[in-house]
Design an enzyme around this catalytic site. Structure first.
Site, PDB file in Angstrom:
ATOM      1  N   HIS A  17     -25.467 -49.980  45.776  1.00 26.34           N
ATOM      2  CA  HIS A  17     -25.555 -50.501  47.141  1.00 26.34           C
ATOM      3  C   HIS A  17     -24.221 -50.306  47.867  1.00 26.34           C
ATOM      4  CE1 HIS A  17     -28.734 -53.433  45.414  1.00 26.34           C
ATOM      5  NE2 HIS A  17     -29.394 -52.658  46.262  1.00 26.34           N
ATOM      6  N   LYS A  41     -41.451 -61.305  46.312  1.00 27.87           N
ATOM      7  CA  LYS A  41     -40.473 -61.036  45.247  1.00 27.87           C
ATOM      8  C   LYS A  41     -39.767 -62.320  44.863  1.00 27.87           C
ATOM      9  CE  LYS A  41     -38.689 -56.287  45.314  1.00 27.87           C
ATOM     10  NZ  LYS A  41     -37.519 -55.459  45.610  1.00 27.87           N
ATOM     11  N   ARG A  90     -32.797 -42.560  45.137  1.00 26.47           N
ATOM     12  CA  ARG A  90     -32.233 -42.212  43.825  1.00 26.47           C
ATOM     13  C   ARG A  90     -33.026 -41.112  43.151  1.00 26.47           C
ATOM     14  NH1 ARG A  90     -32.392 -48.449  42.404  1.00 26.47           N
ATOM     15  NH2 ARG A  90     -34.095 -48.118  43.845  1.00 26.47           N
ATOM     16  N   SER A 128     -30.686 -53.134  40.779  1.00 21.70           N
ATOM     17  CA  SER A 128     -30.451 -54.566  40.538  1.00 21.70           C
ATOM     18  C   SER A 128     -31.186 -54.991  39.274  1.00 21.70           C
ATOM     19  CB  SER A 128     -30.944 -55.395  41.720  1.00 21.70           C
ATOM     20  OG  SER A 128     -30.238 -55.061  42.886  1.00 21.70           O
TER      21      SER A 128
HETATM   22  P1  ADP Z   1     -35.652 -53.262  48.182  1.00 15.40           P
HETATM   23  O1  ADP Z   1     -36.345 -54.432  47.544  1.00 15.40           O
HETATM   24  O2  ADP Z   1     -35.777 -53.247  49.685  1.00 15.40           O
HETATM   25  O3  ADP Z   1     -35.928 -51.927  47.564  1.00 15.40           O
HETATM   26  P2  ADP Z   1     -33.016 -53.078  46.936  1.00 15.40           P
HETATM   27  O4  ADP Z   1     -31.866 -54.031  47.072  1.00 15.40           O
HETATM   28  O5  ADP Z   1     -33.576 -52.854  45.596  1.00 15.40           O
HETATM   29  O6  ADP Z   1     -34.091 -53.617  47.968  1.00 15.40           O
HETATM   30  O7  ADP Z   1     -32.609 -51.658  47.543  1.00 15.40           O
HETATM   31  C1  ADP Z   1     -32.204 -51.515  48.889  1.00 15.40           C
HETATM   32  C2  ADP Z   1     -32.024 -50.035  49.201  1.00 15.40           C
HETATM   33  O8  ADP Z   1     -30.913 -49.544  48.448  1.00 15.40           O
HETATM   34  C3  ADP Z   1     -33.210 -49.152  48.817  1.00 15.40           C
HETATM   35  O9  ADP Z   1     -33.332 -48.125  49.787  1.00 15.40           O
HETATM   36  C4  ADP Z   1     -32.815 -48.557  47.488  1.00 15.40           C
HETATM   37  O10 ADP Z   1     -33.432 -47.307  47.268  1.00 15.40           O
HETATM   38  C5  ADP Z   1     -31.307 -48.415  47.684  1.00 15.40           C
HETATM   39  N1  ADP Z   1     -30.588 -48.425  46.402  1.00 15.40           N
HETATM   40  C6  ADP Z   1     -30.645 -49.345  45.422  1.00 15.40           C
HETATM   41  N2  ADP Z   1     -29.850 -49.000  44.380  1.00 15.40           N
HETATM   42  C7  ADP Z   1     -29.277 -47.819  44.734  1.00 15.40           C
HETATM   43  C8  ADP Z   1     -28.378 -46.909  44.076  1.00 15.40           C
HETATM   44  N3  ADP Z   1     -27.941 -47.133  42.839  1.00 15.40           N
HETATM   45  N4  ADP Z   1     -27.986 -45.789  44.727  1.00 15.40           N
HETATM   46  C9  ADP Z   1     -28.475 -45.541  45.968  1.00 15.40           C
HETATM   47  N5  ADP Z   1     -29.337 -46.337  46.639  1.00 15.40           N
HETATM   48  C10 ADP Z   1     -29.737 -47.457  46.030  1.00 15.40           C
END
Ligand code: ADP
Length: 166
Positions: A17, A41, A90, A128
């Site tokens: 992130h 969630k 990703r 996460s």
């Molecule tokens: P959501 O529940 O909206 O997917 P996340 O916090 O899991 O929320 O992810 C938010 C955004 O960040 C998403 O677009 C996800 O693909 C991106 N993201 C999460 N982890 C990574 C990472 N390691 N590298 C690049 N983008 C990421």
């Protein structure tokens, strides 16, 4: 002035992130990180905890702010005057989901553009959920979770380091 919103769960925020945040904040004038409320969630961290953690890790980025968002993401983005939604990709698995969301958002509000940032290879496996799994099993989080918040993440999730709540 280009204002972008980076919506997500950030439960907890990871280096993946943070990499997207840093890169997006250098492309747009203003970046708002929106912790989106998602009743479907179940989250490990409260909204307040996630706000605090995101503020801590973005302390050195003056054009970044953190808020809690609600409702439809495009509507929320519109309501705060943003023109762009930021998402990270990703792998193919993300792509399919993100393409569907971005297309639906286009139909909902054509004035908001979704911009994708491709994950840096060293973070492309990182999520996460993976971080939570590692913490739960007393693993080393130092390559996954930013140093400034690693302690609170471990105190919440690692059974051997859990805070004793009286
Ligand atoms: P959501 O529940 O909206 O997917 P996340 O916090 O899991 O929320 O992810 C938010 C955004 O960040 C998403 O677009 C996800 O693909 C991106 N993201 C999460 N982890 C990574 C990472 N390691 N590298 C690049 N983008 C990421």
């Amino acid at each position: 002035m280009k204002k972008a919103v980076y919506p997500g769960s950030f439960d907890p925020p990871t280096y993946g992130h943070l990499d997207i945040i840093t890169r997006a904040s250098s492309v747009f004038d203003e970046l708002v990180i929106a912790i989106m409320k998602n009743p479907k969630k179940k989250s490990a961290f409260t909204e307040e905890e996630r706000i605090e953690m995101l503020r801590k890790i973005t302390r050195d980025l003056p054009n970044v702010s953190v808020v809690v968002g609600h409702g439809l993401t495009v509507r929320f983005a519109h309501s705060i005057g943003a023109q762009v939604l930021i998402r990270g990709i990703r792998a193919v698995m993300d792509y399919e989901y993100e393409l569907q969301q971005a297309t639906a958002n286009m139909y909902l509000d054509d004035s908001i553009e979704t911009v994708f940032f491709v994950a840096r290879p060293r973070f492309s496996f990182l999520s996460s959920s993976v971080s939570k799994e590692i913490a739960l099993n007393n693993g080393d989080l130092s390559k996954f979770i930013p140093e400034a918040i690693i302690e609170e993440v471990e105190q919440e999730l690692n059974p051997l380091k859990k805070k004793i709540r009286l």
